[in-house]
Design a protein around this motif. Structure first.
Motif, PDB file in Angstrom:
ATOM      1  N   THR A  84       0.790  -1.226   0.000  1.00  0.00           N
ATOM      2  CA  THR A  84       0.000   0.000   0.000  1.00  0.00           C
ATOM      3  C   THR A  84       0.823   1.277   0.000  1.00  0.00           C
ATOM      4  N   TYR A  85       2.123   1.193  -0.137  1.00  0.00           N
ATOM      5  CA  TYR A  85       2.945   2.403  -0.125  1.00  0.00           C
ATOM      6  C   TYR A  85       4.274   2.144  -0.811  1.00  0.00           C
ATOM      7  N   GLY A  86       4.986   3.243  -1.108  1.00  0.00           N
ATOM      8  CA  GLY A  86       6.288   3.137  -1.738  1.00  0.00           C
ATOM      9  C   GLY A  86       7.314   4.002  -1.036  1.00  0.00           C
ATOM     10  N   LEU A  87       8.580   3.664  -1.236  1.00  0.00           N
ATOM     11  CA  LEU A  87       9.707   4.417  -0.690  1.00  0.00           C
ATOM     12  C   LEU A  87      10.695   4.720  -1.809  1.00  0.00           C
ATOM     13  N   ALA A  88      11.340   5.869  -1.716  1.00  0.00           N
ATOM     14  CA  ALA A  88      12.394   6.236  -2.660  1.00  0.00           C
ATOM     15  C   ALA A  88      13.580   6.799  -1.898  1.00  0.00           C
ATOM     16  N   LEU A  89      14.771   6.335  -2.240  1.00  0.00           N
ATOM     17  CA  LEU A  89      16.015   6.829  -1.664  1.00  0.00           C
ATOM     18  C   LEU A  89      16.707   7.702  -2.694  1.00  0.00           C
ATOM     19  N   ARG A  90      17.047   8.923  -2.288  1.00  0.00           N
ATOM     20  CA  ARG A  90      17.710   9.849  -3.199  1.00  0.00           C
ATOM     21  C   ARG A  90      19.218   9.867  -2.952  1.00  0.00           C
ATOM     22  N   SER A  91      19.963  10.435  -3.893  1.00  0.00           N
ATOM     23  CA  SER A  91      21.420  10.386  -3.843  1.00  0.00           C
ATOM     24  C   SER A  91      21.997  11.140  -2.655  1.00  0.00           C
ATOM     25  N   ASP A  92      21.243  12.056  -2.075  1.00  0.00           N
ATOM     26  CA  ASP A  92      21.728  12.771  -0.893  1.00  0.00           C
ATOM     27  C   ASP A  92      21.476  12.007   0.400  1.00  0.00           C
ATOM     28  N   GLY A  93      20.935  10.785   0.290  1.00  0.00           N
ATOM     29  CA  GLY A  93      20.672   9.967   1.468  1.00  0.00           C
ATOM     30  C   GLY A  93      19.329  10.208   2.108  1.00  0.00           C
ATOM     31  N   SER A  94      18.514  11.088   1.563  1.00  0.00           N
ATOM     32  CA  SER A  94      17.180  11.329   2.107  1.00  0.00           C
ATOM     33  C   SER A  94      16.206  10.279   1.586  1.00  0.00           C
ATOM     34  N   VAL A  95      15.141  10.027   2.368  1.00  0.00           N
ATOM     35  CA  VAL A  95      14.141   9.017   2.032  1.00  0.00           C
ATOM     36  C   VAL A  95      12.780   9.682   1.896  1.00  0.00           C
ATOM     37  N   TRP A  96      12.043   9.289   0.858  1.00  0.00           N
ATOM     38  CA  TRP A  96      10.729   9.852   0.557  1.00  0.00           C
ATOM     39  C   TRP A  96       9.712   8.722   0.495  1.00  0.00           C
ATOM     40  N   ALA A  97       8.476   9.013   0.906  1.00  0.00           N
ATOM     41  CA  ALA A  97       7.458   7.975   1.013  1.00  0.00           C
ATOM     42  C   ALA A  97       6.098   8.506   0.586  1.00  0.00           C
ATOM     43  N   TRP A  98       5.225   7.595   0.147  1.00  0.00           N
ATOM     44  CA  TRP A  98       3.873   7.981  -0.278  1.00  0.00           C
ATOM     45  C   TRP A  98       2.946   6.772  -0.170  1.00  0.00           C
ATOM     46  N   GLY A  99       1.628   7.052  -0.112  1.00  0.00           N
ATOM     47  CA  GLY A  99       0.623   6.003  -0.052  1.00  0.00           C
ATOM     48  C   GLY A  99      -0.079   5.947   1.290  1.00  0.00           C
ATOM     49  N   PHE A 100      -0.518   4.751   1.643  1.00  0.00           N
ATOM     50  CA  PHE A 100      -1.255   4.539   2.894  1.00  0.00           C
ATOM     51  C   PHE A 100      -0.328   4.796   4.074  1.00  0.00           C
ATOM     52  N   ASN A 101      -0.916   5.233   5.191  1.00  0.00           N
ATOM     53  CA  ASN A 101      -0.071   5.613   6.330  1.00  0.00           C
ATOM     54  C   ASN A 101      -0.760   5.323   7.649  1.00  0.00           C
ATOM     55  N   GLU A 102      -1.644   4.336   7.651  1.00  0.00           N
ATOM     56  CA  GLU A 102      -2.427   4.038   8.848  1.00  0.00           C
ATOM     57  C   GLU A 102      -1.550   3.665  10.029  1.00  0.00           C
TER      58      GLU A 102
END
Length: 410
Positions: A84-102
Motif C-alpha cells: 500500500t505504499y512506496g519508498l524512494a532513496l535519493r542520492s543525498d541519502g534522504s528518504v521519501w514515502a507515499w501512499g497509505f499511512n495508517e
C-alpha cells in the motif's frame, strides 16, 4: 540492494545527449547565444498498477495500466514497494514515502495518507538502502546501523517493545556493521558484513529461521548460515544466498511458511531453520521472495521459480497448481539483470533498460496498457532506461533515466 552499474545503454544515452547538446547550441537563437545548453540525465520514479490508497504517488487514487513518472526527485537511486505504499532513496541519502499511512509507515510523524512523496522525518546521517514491509519500513545507514518505523504489533521495529505503531524512525537494537536489509510481511532481516543474518518480528511459521516459532522483538541470529551474500524476505518466508569462498559457487537457502511450496523442498511442510534449495544454477545473480512464491536469477540470465502459481507468476504451465521444486521459466541468455517478486506478479529489468512483467494483472500491474491476463512475460509499455524495479502487492515501481537540458549563462 543491487549495485547499479552503468550500462552500455546509459553510455549511449550520454553520447546522444552530448550530440543533441551540440546541435542545440549550433541552432541557438540570438537571445540564446550568450548561454550554453547542458544535457541533464535524471533518475526518476515511474509507477503503475493499483492506486486505491495512493500507492502510485501521482496525486490521485486512480489505478492505471501504463507507467507514469512521479515527483520523487530527479536523483533517485533505489525504490521499494509494499502492498500500500512506496519508498524512494535519493542520492543525498534522504528518504521519501507515499501512499497509505495508517500505521505510520511513511515515517513523517503522522498517520495521514499521502498521495505524493513526502520526506521521512528524523533520519540522520546518510541512508544507503530502504526496505518496505507489511506497513513498516527499514532504512540502512552508512554507518551500518538499521532504522525502522511503522507497524510494531509483533516487534517488527526491533526496538525490544511491542506497540500498535511508531510514526517516526528509531534505531533497531543490537545491529551494527549491516550491509543489506529486507522487510517481510511482519518481520525484518539484516545481513552483517561478516556474512551472518539476523531476524526479528513475527515468527509463527518459523520465518525468523532461529529454530523456534516464538516472536522476537530484537534481532536474533539465523541458525546455520555463515557466508551469506544476499537476503530476501517474503510475506512469511525468506531466502538467502550463501557463497562458497573457495569456488565462488552460490547456494540458495529457504525457511518459514511452505503452504504453497515456497521453500522449494518438494513438500508443503514449513521449517524454522534454513534448508538448501536444490536444482538451481551454480552461480546466482539475484533472489526475490514474493507473496507465496520465490524466484532466482542465475548469473547466466536464467530465471527460476517455485511456490504459488495461481496467477502465472512463475511463468510456467499449468497455472494454478503449487510448484514445490524450482522450475526454469526463462532460459539463459535473457539479458535479465534484476528481478523483483510482488504479491502475485513479477518484474524483470533487462540490460538494455527495458522492463518485463508477468503474472497477475487485475490492477494493471504489468504495465502494458490493459487489465487483460497475459501468458508469459510482456514488455512494460513506453518505459526505457530502467535502472531498478520493485514489485509491490499489486503495483509496480521503477527508476529510469530521463534526458533533459538546462541552460547556462556565459
Amino acid at each position: 540492494m543491487k549495485v547499479l552499474r552503468r550500462s552500455r545503454r546509459l553510455a549511449g544515452c550520454t553520447a546522444l545527449a552530448l550530440t543533441l547538446a551540440g546541435a542545440a547550441a549550433a541552432t541557438a537563437t540570438p537571445a540564446q547565444a550568450g548561454g550554453a545548453v547542458i544535457p541533464v540525465l535524471s533518475h526518476v520514479v515511474a509507477s503503475w498498477g493499483d492506486n486505491a490508497l495512493g500507492q502510485l504517488g501521482d496525486g490521485t487514487t486512480v489505478s492505471r495500466s501504463l507507467s507514469r513518472d512521479i515527483a520523487a526527485g530527479g536523483d533517485v537511486v533505489q525504490v521499494a514497494a509494499d502492498g500500500t505504499y512506496g519508498l524512494a532513496l535519493r542520492s543525498d541519502g534522504s528518504v521519501w514515502a507515499w501512499g497509505f499511512n495508517e500505521r505510520g509507515e511513511l515515517g513523517d510523524g503522522t498517520n495521514t495518507q499521502r498521495f505524493t512523496p513526502v520526506q521521512v522525518r528524523s533520519l540522520t546521517g546518510v541512508i544507503t538502502q530502504v526496505a518496505a514491509g507489511g506497513r513498516f519500513s527499514l532504512a540502512l545507514r552508512s554507518d551500518g546501523t538499521v532504522w525502522a518505523w511503522g507497524r510494531n504489533d509483533h516487534g517488527q521495529l526491533g526496538r525490544g517493545t511491542v506497540s500498535d505503531h511508531e510514526a517516526t524512525p528509531a534505531r533497531v537494537a543490537v545491529l551494527n556493521h549491516v550491509t543489506k536489509i529486507s522487510a517481510g510481511g511482519d518481520f525484518g532481516l539484516a545481513l552483517r558484513s561478516d556474512g551472518i543474518v539476523f531476524a526479528w518480528g513475527a515468527n509463527q511459521v518459523g520465518q525468523l529461521g532461529n529454530g523456534t516459532t516464538a516472536e522476537n522483538h530484537v534481532p536474533v541470529k539465523i541458525v546455520g548460515l555463515s557466508q551469506v551474500t544476499g537476503i530476501s524476505a517474503g510475506r512469511d518466508s525468506s531466502l538467502a544466498t550463501e557463497t562458497n569462498g573457495i569456488s565462488a559457487a552460490t547456494s540458495v537457502w529457504a525457511w518459514g511458511n511452505n503452504d504453497h511450496g515456497q521453500l522449494g523442498d518438494g513438500t508443503l511442510t514449513g521449517h524454522a531453520t534454513p534448508e538448501r534449495v536444490a536444482g538451481l544454477p551454480v552461480y546466482i545473480a539475484g533472489i526475490s521472495a514474493g507473496g507465496q512464491f520465490a524466484t532466482v536469477l542465475g548469473a547466466d540470465g536464467s530465471v527460476w521459480g517455485w511456490g504459488a502459481n495461481g496467477s502465472g507468476q512463475l511463468d510456467i504451465a499449468p497455472v494454478g497448481s503449487a510448484v514445490t521444486r524450482p522450475v526454469n521459466s526463462i532460459a539463459a541468455g535473457s539479458e535479465i539483470t534484476q528481478i523483483s517478486a510482488g504479491g502475485s506478479h513479477m518484474l524483470a529489468r533487462k540490460s538494455d533498460g527495458t522492463v518485463l512483467a508477468w503474472g497477475s494483472n487485475g490492477q494493471g500491474q504489468l504495465g502494458h496498457g490493459s487489465l487483460a491476463p497475459v501468458s508469459g512475460p510482456v514488455q512494460v509499455t513506453g518505459l526505457t532506461g530502467a535502472t531498478q524495479v520493485a514489485a509491490g502487492l499489486s503495483f509496480s515501481l521503477t527508476i529510469h533515466t530521463v534526458l533533459g537540458f538546462a541552460g547556462q549563462s556565459s
